[in-house]
Design a protein around this motif. Sequence first.
Motif, PDB file in Angstrom:
ATOM      1  N   THR A 203      11.379 107.561  36.935  1.00  0.00           N
ATOM      2  CA  THR A 203      10.365 108.041  35.989  1.00  0.00           C
ATOM      3  C   THR A 203      10.202 109.549  36.092  1.00  0.00           C
ATOM      4  O   THR A 203      10.525 110.162  37.107  1.00  0.00           O
ATOM      5  N   LEU A 204       9.700 110.113  35.018  1.00  0.00           N
ATOM      6  CA  LEU A 204       9.337 111.533  34.964  1.00  0.00           C
ATOM      7  C   LEU A 204       7.998 111.636  34.268  1.00  0.00           C
ATOM      8  O   LEU A 204       7.791 111.044  33.207  1.00  0.00           O
ATOM      9  N   THR A 205       7.062 112.363  34.857  1.00  0.00           N
ATOM     10  CA  THR A 205       5.800 112.641  34.173  1.00  0.00           C
ATOM     11  C   THR A 205       5.631 114.153  34.024  1.00  0.00           C
ATOM     12  O   THR A 205       6.097 114.931  34.852  1.00  0.00           O
ATOM     13  N   PHE A 206       4.985 114.535  32.949  1.00  0.00           N
ATOM     14  CA  PHE A 206       4.638 115.941  32.724  1.00  0.00           C
ATOM     15  C   PHE A 206       3.431 116.002  31.807  1.00  0.00           C
ATOM     16  O   PHE A 206       3.112 115.042  31.101  1.00  0.00           O
ATOM     17  N   VAL A 207       2.756 117.138  31.828  1.00  0.00           N
ATOM     18  CA  VAL A 207       1.550 117.316  31.029  1.00  0.00           C
ATOM     19  C   VAL A 207       1.788 118.388  29.985  1.00  0.00           C
ATOM     20  O   VAL A 207       2.302 119.475  30.280  1.00  0.00           O
ATOM     21  N   ARG A 208       1.434 118.057  28.760  1.00  0.00           N
ATOM     22  CA  ARG A 208       1.505 119.057  27.689  1.00  0.00           C
ATOM     23  C   ARG A 208       0.130 119.682  27.483  1.00  0.00           C
ATOM     24  O   ARG A 208      -0.876 119.009  27.586  1.00  0.00           O
TER      25      ARG A 208
END
Length: 208
Positions: A203-208
Motif C-alpha cells: 500500500t501507499l498513502t499520501f495526503v493532498r
Amino acid sequence: MKTLLLAAAAMLIAAPVAAHEIWVEHDGKGPARIYLGEPHEAVPANGDPEFPKLQKPQLVGATAILTRRANHIEAAIPGAGDVRVRDDAVFEPWQSGDAKQGAIFYARAGRSETSHKLDLELVPVAANADKFTLFFRGQPLADAKVTIITPDRWQKAFATDAQGRIDAPQLGKGRYLLSASHTETAPAKLGGQDVASVMHISTLTFVR
C-alpha cells in the motif's frame, strides 16, 4: 467430500489475507501510525479483529521505538519524509492446493521520494506527483491491478500501463490509499515453513 472440505478450509484461511492490508499514516507532525485492517472501512476503536496478529512490523530505512495502541502501532519517527514498513509474519502460511502459500505485506506513507526500497512498491515518477510506477524487485509491473481509495472512501480498481504506471485521480483533499498485490510463484521460506508461492501485498498513502 473430504477434498471439498479441505478446499473450503483453505479458502477460509486465505480470506483474511486477501481482504486485509497494512498501511501507514504519517503527516510529518508526530509519529507514524501503522494499521492492519480493511482500509476501505473505518478503523474500529479497538482495532480490526486481525490487528493482534500485527506484532513486529519492520521499518525499512529507519529506526524508531514502536508503541502499541488500541487500533494501531505508533512509530516515533519525527519530521517529514516517507515511511516504509515490511512484515512477513502477520498470517501463517496456508495450504493452497497441493502446496503452501504465504504472504508478505509492505506499506509506504508519503510520495516525496522517487526511489524504491520494498520488493513491491508504488513510487511517484517525480516528487509529490500523481503518477506512480509499480515496481516488483526493481522492475515495473505492467497490467497490474491497483485499487485507489479516496478520502471519502470511494474506491476503484485501475490497471498499470505497459510501463507499470498509473495515474491517481484528483478527487478532493485528504488522505489517498493505493494498494496492489502480486503473486510470485517461487519457493520461499516464511515463518519457518517452506512455501511454493508468495502473495506480495503493498500500500501507499499520501495526503493532498
